[in-house]
Design a protein around this motif. Structure first.
Motif, PDB file in Angstrom:
ATOM      1  N   GLN A 155       0.836  -1.262  -0.031  1.00  0.00           N
ATOM      2  CA  GLN A 155       0.048  -0.014  -0.158  1.00  0.00           C
ATOM      3  C   GLN A 155       0.916   1.375  -0.034  1.00  0.00           C
ATOM      4  OE1 GLN A 155      -2.993  -0.151   2.870  1.00  0.00           O
ATOM      5  NE2 GLN A 155      -3.540  -2.320   2.784  1.00  0.00           N
ATOM      6  N   LEU A 156       2.053   1.263   0.634  1.00  0.00           N
ATOM      7  CA  LEU A 156       2.988   2.284   0.947  1.00  0.00           C
ATOM      8  C   LEU A 156       3.523   2.530  -0.613  1.00  0.00           C
ATOM      9  CD1 LEU A 156       4.210   1.896   4.335  1.00  0.00           C
ATOM     10  CD2 LEU A 156       2.976   3.693   3.637  1.00  0.00           C
ATOM     11  N   GLU A 157       4.001   1.530  -1.471  1.00  0.00           N
ATOM     12  CA  GLU A 157       4.580   1.449  -2.491  1.00  0.00           C
ATOM     13  C   GLU A 157       3.550   2.145  -3.401  1.00  0.00           C
ATOM     14  OE1 GLU A 157       7.626  -0.990  -5.044  1.00  0.00           O
ATOM     15  OE2 GLU A 157       5.742  -2.021  -4.734  1.00  0.00           O
ATOM     16  N   THR A 158       2.542   1.823  -3.522  1.00  0.00           N
ATOM     17  CA  THR A 158       1.235   2.274  -4.564  1.00  0.00           C
ATOM     18  C   THR A 158       1.160   3.605  -4.264  1.00  0.00           C
ATOM     19  OG1 THR A 158       0.209   0.154  -4.156  1.00  0.00           O
ATOM     20  CG2 THR A 158      -1.269   2.108  -5.188  1.00  0.00           C
ATOM     21  N   ALA A 159       1.366   4.358  -2.962  1.00  0.00           N
ATOM     22  CA  ALA A 159       1.295   5.724  -2.709  1.00  0.00           C
ATOM     23  C   ALA A 159       2.552   6.419  -3.060  1.00  0.00           C
ATOM     24  CB  ALA A 159       0.882   5.746  -1.350  1.00  0.00           C
ATOM     25  N   GLY A 160       3.484   5.714  -3.444  1.00  0.00           N
ATOM     26  CA  GLY A 160       4.750   6.326  -3.954  1.00  0.00           C
ATOM     27  C   GLY A 160       5.474   6.795  -2.704  1.00  0.00           C
ATOM     28  N   LEU A 161       5.274   6.049  -1.496  1.00  0.00           N
ATOM     29  CA  LEU A 161       6.211   6.628  -0.388  1.00  0.00           C
ATOM     30  C   LEU A 161       7.290   5.614   0.036  1.00  0.00           C
ATOM     31  CD1 LEU A 161       3.145   7.190   1.986  1.00  0.00           C
ATOM     32  CD2 LEU A 161       4.697   8.900   0.850  1.00  0.00           C
ATOM     33  N   LEU A 162       7.442   4.464  -0.762  1.00  0.00           N
ATOM     34  CA  LEU A 162       8.929   3.408  -0.656  1.00  0.00           C
ATOM     35  C   LEU A 162       8.709   2.727  -1.880  1.00  0.00           C
ATOM     36  CD1 LEU A 162       7.388   0.520  -0.138  1.00  0.00           C
ATOM     37  CD2 LEU A 162       7.249   1.352   2.044  1.00  0.00           C
ATOM     38  N   ARG A 163       9.862   2.169  -1.834  1.00  0.00           N
ATOM     39  CA  ARG A 163      10.133   1.051  -3.007  1.00  0.00           C
ATOM     40  C   ARG A 163      10.386  -0.101  -2.564  1.00  0.00           C
ATOM     41  NH1 ARG A 163      14.808  -0.493  -5.726  1.00  0.00           N
ATOM     42  NH2 ARG A 163      15.839   1.298  -4.769  1.00  0.00           N
TER      43      ARG A 163
END
Length: 277
Positions: free
Chosen positions: A42-50
């Motif tokens: 979910q955090l990756e989808t939001a662009g907050l991590l990889r």
């Protein structure tokens, strides 16, 4: 703990450490690894991590991300100055010979410190005991910014020579790159080269995001008799897109950070001297 709370904590951990592990997060939150992976997705989808193998890294640590020269100048200024002073110790007060300065903001800090040491004299007009004598020193660089830093020293430093290599200048780094630059470097054999890097990792060695920059750095490493790498703590443990040197191809790593256990062991196995600034 709710999913939102876990994810906010993951963001804070990434801000502090730059990387998180699925297993460590599962243990910390007392949840399953599957739950942690859903949070990371979910955090990756939001662009907050990889996402990476076994965990995740901060979004700004992608292997192709390269900050501009102006942005990098503003980062870790005091650390880069300290690293530069320590790196010049690799030359010694009586150094005579050729020195290649790679492009980069940390190597630019080395150039600034070098200009100061060349200029400083005692009140009697003689060189201080711990200062470099410009007579017999040849400087080489392919970095426009560094050449501009060193050029004024020529007027006040008899015997000092400065060679600037040409090529296509990348606006992002202010460095000459390309086949002509590589060929020019291949014709040289400098006594010492001071190299910048975007990443220093146990398995991958030294790396940078751009293939053209990597080709130039590889040529420098292969041409010089002694390689001094300057890298602030943020570079340790990082792997960028293009590798340009193995750890066993360098002689000294000057840094303000502490390599983690894996990197420290790899540096020791490669017989690299690690100098703390």
């Amino acid at each position: 703990m709710y999913a939102t709370e876990r994810q906010q904590l993951v963001e804070r951990l990434l801000a502090d450490d730059g990387r998180v592990s699925v297993v460590d997060l599962a243990r910390r939150f007392d949840v399953t690894t599957e739950t942690v992976r859903r949070d990371l997705d979910q955090l990756e989808t939001a662009g907050l991590l990889r996402r990476v193998h076994g965990g995740a890294v901060a979004a700004d640590r992608a292997s192709t991300i390269e900050p501009s020269l102006s942005d990098r100048v503003q980062q870790h200024g005091p650390a880069k100055t300290a690293i530069a002073r320590r790196a010049l110790d690799a030359l010694g007060a009586g150094f005579r010979g050729s020195l290649f300065l790679d492009a980069g903001t940390t190597t630019a800090a080395v150039a600034a410190q070098l200009a100061e040491r060349l200029a400083e004299r005692t009140t009697t007009g003689t060189l201080a005991a711990d200062r470099l004598d410009p007579a017999g020193i040849g400087l080489v660089t392919h970095a426009v910014v560094i050449a501009a830093q060193l050029a004024p020293a020529l007027a006040d430093a008899p015997g000092l020579a400065l060679t600037v290599l040409g090529g296509r200048v990348r606006g992002l780094t202010g460095a000459a790159v390309g086949a002509d630059t590589v060929r020019a470097i291949e014709q040289l054999r400098p006594d010492v080269a001071v190299i910048g890097t975007n990443g220093v990792a146990a398995g991958f060695g030294l790396s940078t995001p751009d293939p053209d920059e990597a080709a130039v750095k590889t040529a420098i490493v292969r041409s010089a008799r002694r390689i001094v790498v300057v890298a602030d703590a943020d570079k340790l443990g990082r792997e960028l897109l293009v590798g340009f040197a193995r750890l066993d191809e360098i002689d000294v790593l000057v840094t303000d950070g502490h390599p983690d256990a894996a990197l420290a062991a790899a540096l020791a196995d490669a017989d690299v001297e690690v100098w703390r600034a």
